[in-house]
Scaffold this motif. Structure first.
Motif, mmCIF file in Angstrom:
data_model
loop_
_atom_site.group_PDB
_atom_site.id
_atom_site.type_symbol
_atom_site.label_atom_id
_atom_site.label_comp_id
_atom_site.label_asym_id
_atom_site.label_seq_id
_atom_site.Cartn_x
_atom_site.Cartn_y
_atom_site.Cartn_z
ATOM 1 N N THR A 82 16.113 17.837 -23.251
ATOM 2 C CA THR A 82 15.561 16.371 -22.535
ATOM 3 C C THR A 82 14.926 17.113 -21.552
ATOM 4 O O THR A 82 14.870 17.792 -21.027
ATOM 5 N N PHE A 83 13.657 16.323 -21.661
ATOM 6 C CA PHE A 83 13.115 16.724 -20.599
ATOM 7 C C PHE A 83 11.969 15.365 -19.867
ATOM 8 O O PHE A 83 12.092 14.256 -20.039
ATOM 9 N N ILE A 84 12.342 15.412 -18.706
ATOM 10 C CA ILE A 84 11.915 14.784 -16.695
ATOM 11 C C ILE A 84 10.773 15.549 -16.637
ATOM 12 O O ILE A 84 10.434 16.106 -16.184
ATOM 13 N N ARG A 85 9.852 14.257 -16.064
ATOM 14 C CA ARG A 85 8.339 15.140 -15.846
ATOM 15 C C ARG A 85 8.938 14.921 -14.646
ATOM 16 O O ARG A 85 8.949 14.620 -13.927
ATOM 17 N N GLU A 86 7.905 16.208 -14.336
ATOM 18 C CA GLU A 86 7.968 16.579 -12.565
ATOM 19 C C GLU A 86 7.826 15.507 -11.968
ATOM 20 O O GLU A 86 6.325 14.727 -11.617
ATOM 21 N N SER A 87 8.600 16.288 -11.107
ATOM 22 C CA SER A 87 8.288 14.319 -10.110
ATOM 23 C C SER A 87 7.788 14.700 -8.475
ATOM 24 O O SER A 87 9.096 15.509 -7.786
ATOM 25 N N GLN A 88 7.306 14.612 -7.406
ATOM 26 C CA GLN A 88 7.564 15.244 -6.331
ATOM 27 C C GLN A 88 7.580 13.608 -4.968
ATOM 28 O O GLN A 88 6.778 13.701 -4.205
ATOM 29 N N LYS A 89 8.147 12.551 -5.796
ATOM 30 C CA LYS A 89 8.027 11.435 -5.058
ATOM 31 C C LYS A 89 8.600 11.407 -3.637
ATOM 32 O O LYS A 89 9.721 12.463 -3.608
ATOM 33 N N GLY A 90 7.996 11.428 -2.534
ATOM 34 C CA GLY A 90 8.477 11.023 -1.477
ATOM 35 C C GLY A 90 7.748 12.648 -0.765
ATOM 36 O O GLY A 90 7.820 12.466 0.860
ATOM 37 N N SER A 91 7.256 13.003 -1.189
ATOM 38 C CA SER A 91 6.458 14.252 -0.807
ATOM 39 C C SER A 91 5.203 14.142 -0.057
ATOM 40 O O SER A 91 4.032 13.194 -0.517
ATOM 41 N N ARG A 92 4.951 14.564 1.247
ATOM 42 C CA ARG A 92 3.467 14.203 1.781
ATOM 43 C C ARG A 92 2.321 15.167 1.103
ATOM 44 O O ARG A 92 1.500 14.968 1.119
ATOM 45 N N LYS A 93 3.417 16.767 0.773
ATOM 46 C CA LYS A 93 2.311 17.737 0.993
ATOM 47 C C LYS A 93 2.478 17.796 -0.620
ATOM 48 O O LYS A 93 3.414 18.130 -1.357
ATOM 49 N N LEU A 94 1.905 17.436 -1.792
ATOM 50 C CA LEU A 94 1.949 18.055 -3.544
ATOM 51 C C LEU A 94 1.260 19.630 -3.813
ATOM 52 O O LEU A 94 0.494 19.412 -2.899
ATOM 53 N N LYS A 95 2.021 19.740 -4.333
ATOM 54 C CA LYS A 95 2.332 21.260 -4.839
ATOM 55 C C LYS A 95 1.588 21.980 -6.670
ATOM 56 O O LYS A 95 3.132 20.413 -7.323
ATOM 57 N N SER A 96 1.668 21.768 -6.992
ATOM 58 C CA SER A 96 1.133 22.176 -8.389
ATOM 59 C C SER A 96 2.304 23.175 -9.058
ATOM 60 O O SER A 96 2.056 24.097 -8.101
ATOM 61 N N THR A 97 2.322 22.815 -10.013
ATOM 62 C CA THR A 97 3.353 23.179 -10.989
ATOM 63 C C THR A 97 2.985 24.370 -12.019
ATOM 64 O O THR A 97 3.651 25.488 -12.479
ATOM 65 N N ILE A 98 2.221 23.912 -12.253
ATOM 66 C CA ILE A 98 1.195 24.783 -13.652
ATOM 67 C C ILE A 98 0.036 25.601 -13.104
ATOM 68 O O ILE A 98 -0.986 26.357 -13.716
#
Length: 532
Positions: free
Chosen positions: A172-188
């Motif tokens: 099953t698949f869970i959408r990538e999340s950066q909840k609580g992070s100040r600096k967001l980084k792309s995974t793609i």
């Protein structure tokens, strides 16, 4: 009515029966009225209570470093009894390497926090209970979140069971999340900006890219399960083997969808493999199968449809056991309950836990939450009910202390995302192939999934896996002469030479789909008022 005056013995007997939180309130009230400070005494009582309980549970009754029982008391520090090992000279306490190390909360409060964690209380609700009912004055959101995270991590680290008999497995698949992070980084891709997501926003390339975490789940017919976060994006055969082989014990049948990862594993371990394509109902429906057949002639028609599709290799089957007659296959299927019902139900429970009960979680902590979910669900299988009561929480807490698992607050705060993810080259190919497929079938929403056989984007492999009837249909459309006289490999080679092979392949993929638009895109359309 006149009030009864209690003598000292009656007061002492009453106080002895009070829970710690009420006793603490009595002491604090007396402290305030007498202008005295009994906080140190209360701390000593808390430590003493824990030490007595840990001693009875035989926690750290031997050296935590070398396991020697040749230990001696070595004085007290901060009201805590110290020990020394005569073998390795290690100094330790009853609390060393346990979740209670450096704690200042009473046993009853720990049990309540664990009980609330198990019952999916929000952090704000936990703070209210701890403040109003347990006198934890000044406790803040961050403290309670870290406290809950330590418990979740500890239970996630508990050993997972061995699965046996008939085992169902799927992702099953869970959408990538950066909840609580100040600096967001792309995974793609480093060149792609990772923007904060507000509301429903679908992924660009679906579950085969790094925009989703792949959670692999397996469950046997007793109800025990193993769930692990494997990677961002595609699951490889090597990764599946490393994560799950240790949890499989004498498997009778492994049941899965048409993802080739599981076929590779079954061939390696010589395990019978029941394969049921996710579009099974669509396939049999297209060939005239009546889902709710009641009349005898309808049931006979259904059997003929299934038998025909079985011998064509189009529907469900058992691989890795040679040729099996249809009637024999049916007997094996129903006698052993071969299906994907249990694992599909497990997926629904995981999605509900992550998205509703926990209101989404950061991907870097996802394995902790999935491991915690797995522990609680297996506890239910063992005990016949979900743990909800204080007594259940206390039994689980005792198990935690005996296994001596711990996670420091610093480790929680500094945790980084460390899941395997597709290479930059793979992502480039995925993007290119996705655009080609969207153009070929005129569908801007098309995204590859785990059953498309595109782990390596090998066109020959994909065609070789198609049943002969599908290859014949392609050959007829391409006007290939005498195609029925060609060997399977030769026919595939001829088809690959067609100028429009790209369009042919993606049109075949589209035919296999239950839906041409993923659910995540459909949800966005619904939320925006789009009429489907």
């Amino acid at each position: 009515m006149a009030k009864k005056n209690l003598n000292l013995d009656e007061v002492m007997a009453y106080i002895e029966k009070l829970p710690f939180t009420q006793f603490k309130s009595v002491v604090e009230h007396y402290s305030n009225t007498q202008d005295s400070d009994f906080s140190d005494t209360l701390n000593k009582l808390t430590v003493s209570n824990f030490e007595q309980r840990l001693e009875s549970l035989e926690v750290n009754s031997s050296c935590p470093t070398c396991s020697s029982h040749d230990i001696v008391k070595n004085g007290r520090k901060n009201n805590i009894q110290q020990f020394k090992c005569k073998e390795c000279n290690r100094r330790f306490t009853r609390f060393t390497d346990t979740i209670l190390e450096k704690t200042r909360w009473h046993w009853d409060i720990w049990i309540k926090v664990l009980e609330m964690t198990i019952n999916s209380y929000s952090i704000h609700d936990m703070i209210n209970v701890l403040t109003k009912d347990y006198g934890c004055k000044g406790i803040n959101y961050k403290t309670v979140w870290l406290w809950r995270m330590k418990l979740i991590h500890t239970l996630a680290e508990m050993p997972m069971p061995k699965l046996t008999g008939v085992v169902q497995v799927d992702e099953t698949f869970i959408r990538e999340s950066q909840k609580g992070s100040r600096k967001l980084k792309s995974t793609i891709g480093n060149s792609v900006e990772r923007k904060a997501r507000y509301g429903r926003q679908p992924s660009q390339y679906g579950v085969m890219g790094a925009e989703f975490a792949t959670v692999v789940t397996a469950i046997d017919n007793r109800g025990y399960c193993v769930c692990k976060v494997a990677s961002l994006g595609k699951l490889s055969p090597e990764l599946f083997f490393d994560l799950f082989d240790q949890h499989f014990d004498n498997i009778a049948y492994l049941c899965s969808d048409a993802n080739s990862v599981y076929e590779d594993y079954c061939q390696l371990r010589n395990t019978p493999h029941y394969v049921r394509p996710s579009n099974f109902l669509k396939i049999i429906g297209n060939y005239g199968y009546i889902i709710q057949a009641t009349e005898e002639f309808e049931k006979k028609t259904n059997k003929k449809v299934l038998e025909h599709l079985y011998y064509e290799g189009i529907t469900d089957k058992i691989t890795n056991r040679g040729e099996i007659l249809f009637d024999t296959f049916n007997d094996i299927k129903y006698q052993n309950g071969l299906s994907l019902a249990r694992v599909n139900e497990l997926h629904n429970e995981i999605k509900q836990y992550i998205y509703r009960d926990m209101t989404n979680v950061s991907t870097k902590h996802l394995q902790d939450y999935i491991g915690f979910f797995t522990y609680i669900r297996n506890w239910r299988t063992t005990n016949g009910h979900y743990p909800t009561s204080q007594n259940d929480a206390e039994n689980i807490f005792i198990e935690i202390l005996k296994t001596k698992k711990n996670l420091t607050s610093t480790e929680v705060r500094q945790k980084e995302l460390s899941l395997p993810k597709p290479s930059s080259r793979y992502m480039e190919v995925l993007k290119e192939e996705t655009e080609k497929a969207r153009n070929a079938i005129d569908n801007p929403y098309f995204k590859f999934n785990e059953e498309d056989g595109v782990l390596s984007f090998n066109k020959r492999e994909y065609l070789l896996d198609l049943p002969k009837t599908r290859l014949y249909a392609i050959a007829k459309e391409c006007r290939i002469p005498r195609y029925k006289k060609l060997a399977h490999w030769s026919l595939v080679s001829v088809i690959l030479k067609q100028d429009n092979i790209q369009d042919i392949l993606y049109q075949q993929l589209a035919k296999d789909r239950n839906k041409l638009i993923d659910e995540e895109d459909l949800e966005v359309m619904r939320s925006s008022g789009y009429v489907l």
